[in-house]
Design a protein around this motif. Structure first.
Motif, mmCIF file in Angstrom:
data_model
loop_
_atom_site.group_PDB
_atom_site.id
_atom_site.type_symbol
_atom_site.label_atom_id
_atom_site.label_comp_id
_atom_site.label_asym_id
_atom_site.label_seq_id
_atom_site.Cartn_x
_atom_site.Cartn_y
_atom_site.Cartn_z
ATOM 1 N N THR A 69 -5.271 1.732 -11.808
ATOM 2 C CA THR A 69 -4.195 2.237 -12.666
ATOM 3 C C THR A 69 -3.051 1.235 -12.593
ATOM 4 N N SER A 70 -2.799 0.527 -13.679
ATOM 5 C CA SER A 70 -1.759 -0.497 -13.684
ATOM 6 C C SER A 70 -0.379 0.157 -13.621
ATOM 7 N N GLU A 97 0.298 1.872 -16.866
ATOM 8 C CA GLU A 97 -0.422 3.130 -17.055
ATOM 9 C C GLU A 97 0.175 4.239 -16.199
ATOM 10 N N GLN A 125 3.457 5.271 -17.869
ATOM 11 C CA GLN A 125 3.216 6.053 -19.081
ATOM 12 C C GLN A 125 2.685 7.446 -18.769
ATOM 13 N N GLU A 152 -3.980 -6.099 -18.090
ATOM 14 C CA GLU A 152 -3.778 -4.688 -17.760
ATOM 15 C C GLU A 152 -3.403 -3.877 -18.987
#
Length: 290
Positions: free
Chosen positions: A110-111, A114, A117, A204
């Protein structure tokens, strides 16, 4: 030796066990033995690593209790279990590996973008709870944030603060800045943000994007770029894809296939072009020997 310390009556009386036994699917032997295996994990961690606390979601209460009982019986040491509220989706589904919707601390899974967000999209009915669960903000400050949100809900103040605090906690200040750059690049078509992005951030942000390395040739056009990147079909249909407005470069729509590529506009300072065809098909173009 561990098996003799675990009582059948206790394992069978667990609420989770009772629910599965009454269900239409029933309960497999593997599922029934799961609490015993997790209890033995706790015992092993306690003996070899001095672990005295097991933390889990409240659905793990029975498993944690089994571990507590096993460790205390076999070692006589006081150990502890802590359960925390389960985090669920807006539909009420559990978030986790099994459901395939887990949010990871590992950047490779999970970057920072991400993660940011995920939290910035949370609904009003959970955001206050999440601020209390996932940040170290004082309760008075959280109350003030929610008061301001009641006056200006369109600003999404609590969600943005939640996302910023969690991302900074997990990935540091640089991770938060990375998430903000990616947000500006994707949702605000910021050329400046795109130019500042590293290769890692581009990968990513556009995980499904196709990458291509191209040489810039004199007089190279938008049509040439799209064809060399295999982003449009051959022939008239590919040409029309551009004239109909289906292609953008670095967030700017291009409708003339014969437009010559310009450094600083179609090709950014970091030697990259972000080509989009349609709504979701991205291509990351890295230019060689500019």
């Amino acid at each position: 030796g561990a098996g003799g310390r675990l009582r059948m009556g206790t394992l069978l009386s667990r609420q989770s066990c009772q629910a599965r036994l009454r269900s239409a699917e029933g309960m497999s032997l593997a599922e029934f033995l799961y609490p015993a295996l997790q209890a033995y994990d706790f015992l092993h961690l306690h003996r070899h690593h001095g672990c005295r606390i097991q933390l889990g979601g409240h659905d793990q209460m029975g498993n944690i209790m089994s571990g507590y009982e096993l460790v205390t019986k076999m070692t006589g040491t006081d150990v502890f279990g802590i359960t925390v509220p389960l985090i669920t989706s807006s539909a009420g589904d559990k978030l986790g590996k099994t459901a395939g919707n887990a949010v990871w601390l590992n950047r490779d899974k999970t970057s920072p973008f991400e993660l940011y967000q995920f939290f910035v999209r949370q609904q009003d009915n959970v955001v206050e709870k999440y601020l209390k669960l996932f940040t170290f903000l004082p309760l008075e400050e959280i109350a003030h944030i929610m008061e301001m949100h009641a006056k200006e809900p369109e600003k999404w103040g609590p969600q943005k603060r939640l996302a910023a605090e969690v991302t900074k906690l997990v990935h540091g200040r640089e991770g938060l800045e990375s998430a903000k750059r990616c947000t500006k690049a994707l949702y605000y078509s910021s050329v400046e943000a795109l130019e500042e992005m590293s290769d890692q951030e581009l990968q990513e942000l556009f995980r499904q994007a196709t990458s291509a390395e191209l040489m810039l040739e004199p007089g190279m056009t938008v049509l040439d770029l799209c064809r060399k990147a295999n982003a449009i079909p051959e022939g008239p249909s590919g040409y029309r894809k551009i004239t109909d407005g289906g292609v953008s470069i670095n967030g700017n729509r291009v409708t003339n296939p014969e437009t010559v590529l310009i450094l600083g506009q179609h090709i950014l300072k970091n030697g990259v072009s972000l080509l989009r065809v349609g709504k979701k098909n991205y291509y990351i173009i890295k230019w060689l020997q500019l």
